[in-house]
Design an enzyme around this catalytic site. Structure first.
Site, short mmCIF file in Angstrom:
data_model
loop_
_atom_site.label_atom_id
_atom_site.label_comp_id
_atom_site.label_asym_id
_atom_site.label_seq_id
_atom_site.Cartn_x
_atom_site.Cartn_y
_atom_site.Cartn_z
N SER A 210 0.93 -0.88 0.06
CA SER A 210 -0.12 0.33 0.52
C SER A 210 0.92 1.26 0.46
O SER A 210 1.70 1.33 -1.01
CB SER A 210 -0.95 -0.20 1.54
OG SER A 210 -1.80 0.99 1.10
N ASP A 472 -8.74 -6.16 -5.49
CA ASP A 472 -7.48 -4.83 -4.72
C ASP A 472 -9.03 -3.33 -4.92
O ASP A 472 -9.39 -2.85 -6.18
CB ASP A 472 -6.30 -3.42 -5.56
CG ASP A 472 -6.13 -2.97 -3.94
OD1 ASP A 472 -7.01 -2.63 -3.28
OD2 ASP A 472 -4.52 -2.70 -3.96
N HIS A 509 -7.11 -5.31 -0.67
CA HIS A 509 -5.73 -4.82 -1.03
C HIS A 509 -4.80 -5.25 0.32
O HIS A 509 -4.40 -4.81 1.57
CB HIS A 509 -6.50 -3.33 -0.05
CG HIS A 509 -5.34 -2.82 -0.36
ND1 HIS A 509 -4.58 -1.83 -1.74
CD2 HIS A 509 -5.05 -1.98 0.95
CE1 HIS A 509 -3.64 -1.40 -0.84
NE2 HIS A 509 -3.62 -0.41 0.02
#
Ligand code: CA
Length: 581
Positions: A210, A472, A509
């Site tokens: 991320s 995601d 994610h």
């Protein structure tokens, strides 16, 4: 230089090393083969030396000014962590233009007897503000470091200015978060490793997901001189555009809630109730009906991602539209239309794409025993059962206003929804790209990690492994893959030589969802950097194989554009029966 060669060379006296170090440019700030001729001091000597590292004299000699070494503590071995020296410090303690106190904090851990000769920095998450401390890698022998990115969520947290986004008022804090903290902490960390072990790290690695994936990308682009290898997970290439897409989906789903008569007790449109968990399971099944078999095996995983287009999915969505009243076994026409619009990506009134479209993939829903998949919906919708709106995208609305918009807009945390609903996609997005006298760098300029020319990183021998979940819902995999394709073209079609991208179908994610989402790419990255063994696949396992109704499932993750394929016989839950094609 290989350690085996280093160990065959005569051990140099520290004074000789210091002399060599003085001759070498950037000694302590970059990997340096001359340093490998010494062995590190004995563990007992390192243990004795540790407390002395909290020294103003040492701090003054570091490559970054205004570094303060606060505490140095010898940490005794535990069942999971070897004895090591923990050094806490901070860089550039100062008062921002908003009157708040800021510093770039860091924590360095250095094993006394088990150092593997490597330096490891762990990436952050969200908008940072929490001191990253990748201590699990200490047990693997790494000297580890992490930072808070230049602001402290417990101290720099003004509710009237977006809470943990409030550092965005201060231009220096913006720059430190965007890139400065990771640059300066790397320089300081490497110099301290050199001081402690009397040599530079033989190799250095940056691993994150991320925002941490964005930081890893920074090390291949803005700072290619620092790291030999990086793992960039679900990397945020265009960080201000993630919240922008969230403002867009918030408007869409709030509109759906209002048209559907869904309101929370606090009067807000019930974004989290626009799709129930069974609704999203229906969507997963529609995607599977359209795309599961395209890879040759009906197994609950869409491996042929590129073929899973809206043209294939749309008819299957139409097939689950209610003919009468809404029930758990069908979706309303408005639900289907709104979801299609959301997946097409944020646009302005002219239809101009502002970020990216999104991949249709089977991780949008799922049922693991009696537990529904919480991962995909957490970003766009929030949890169905919540009494308040809790979509993660909604919580990032203040980041868009305070951190990324120039000049910043001080939106109170409590006004996240109203800011989102009133955001004008024709007039506001340009402010992510503009500057003022007080804010001389745009956030796009500071934070984007979509450079196409990675020659400097490639030429230093750098290697990068990228991964991203097909489902995601924070960062669009389509955006990341478009960058990879363009970078590959810019690099003469030879990106595979130093940068490989592993798609994880079904994964949300960084983790979660009906996916083989459990893997560690660092060991293979190290082999690629140090032995030249390129990763042809990464074996992954499902954290929650119950999504597939089985007790365990493993799969190879394949370097894009290769995809995972069943060999035609054997257990479909065993990676051994799959290949990359
Ligand atoms: Ca399949």
């Amino acid at each position: 230089m290989k350690l085996s060669i280093a160990s065959a060379l005569p051990r140099l006296l520290p004074s000789v090393f210091v002399f060599l170090c003085a001759l070498a440019t950037g000694c302590g700030g970059s990997d340096d083969d001359t340093s490998a001729v010494t062995q590190p001091p004995a563990a007992a000597d390192l243990a004795t030396a540790c407390p002395g590292l909290a020294s103003t004299t040492l701090a003054a000699a570091l490559p970054v000014a205004k570094t303060n070494l606060l505490t140095a503590t010898l940490v005794a071995a535990t069942a999971t962590t070897p004895e090591h020296c923990q050094l806490d410090g901070e860089i550039n303690r100062r008062t921002g233009i908003d009157g708040q106190s800021y510093a770039i904090r860091f924590r360095l851990r250095m094993p006394t007897g088990t150092w593997n000769g490597r330096f490891f920095m762990g990436g952050g998450g969200g908008t940072n503000g929490t001191l990253i401390d990748p201590i699990a890698r200490v047990a693997q022998g790494y000297a580890t470091i992490g930072t808070d990115g230049g602001h402290d969520n417990t101290a720099n947290n003004l509710p009237a200015a977006g809470g943990t986004s409030s550092f965005g008022i201060d231009p220096q804090a913006r720059a430190d978060f965007a890139y400065g903290a990771y640059d300066q902490v790397t320089q300081v960390g490497k110099a301290l490793v050199n001081t402690f072990y009397k040599q530079n790290p033989a190799h250095s690695y940056y691993v994150g997901c991320s925002e941490g994936g964005r930081e890893a990308m920074l090390m291949t682009q803005r700072f290619p001189q620092y790291y030999d290898g990086v793992v960039a997970g679900d990397p945020v290439l265009h960080i201000p555009l993630g919240p922008l897409s969230g403002l867009y989906t918030t408007q869409l789903f709030a509109g759906l809630a209002q048209r559907s008569g869904l309101a929370l007790a606090n009067g807000e449109p019930a974004i989290n109730k626009t799709y129930s968990d069974p609704d999203l399971l229906l969507v997963r099944n529609a995607v599977l009906a359209a795309c599961d078999g395209l890879d040759g095996l009906v197994d609950g995983i869409v491996d042929n991602r590129t073929a899973c287009t809206p043209a294939l999915v749309n008819p299957q969505l139409s097939a689950i539209q209610c003919s009468g009243a809404k029930t758990d076994s069908c979706l309303s026409a408005d639900q289907i239309t709104t979801l299609r619009t959301a997946f097409a990506g944020a646009v302005n009134s002219q239809g101009t794409q502002l970020y990216s479209d999104w991949q249709w993939d089977a991780g949008i829903g799922g049922l693991n025993g009696t537990t529904y998949n919480p991962s995909w919906r957490s970003w766009w919708l929030g949890s169905y059962a919540s009494a308040t709106n809790n979509a993660t995208k909604l919580s990032f609305a203040t980041a868009e206003a305070v951190i990324y918009t120039t000049p910043p807009v001080a939106v109170a945390t409590s006004d996240s929804l109203s800011y989102s609903l009133n955001y004008n996609f024709d007039t506001e997005p340009i402010k992510l790209y503009q500057t003022t006298t007080t804010y001389p760098q745009s956030t796009a300029e500071m934070t984007f990690t979509d450079a196409l020319d990675l020659t400097a990183f490639k030429n230093r021998g750098g290697k990068m492994m990228i991964y991203q979940g097909g489902s995601d819902s924070s960062v669009s995999i389509k955006d990341t893959l478009r960058w990879y394709d363009a970078m590959n073209a810019r690099m003469g079609g030879a990106a595979q030589d130093f940068a490989r991208f592993f798609v994880v179908p079904g994964m949300a994610h960084c983790s979660g969802g009906p996916a083989t989402d459990n893997f560690d790419m660092l060991p293979q990255l190290v082999d690629w950097v140090e032995k030249g063994t390129a990763p042809d696949k990464v074996i992954a396992s499902a954290t929650n194989p119950g999504y597939f109704g089985v007790a365990s499932r493993t799969r190879p993750l394949c370097p894009y554009p290769k995809q995972t394929r069943y060999v035609g016989s054997g257990d479909i839950n065993d990676a051994a029966n799959f290949s990359c094609q």
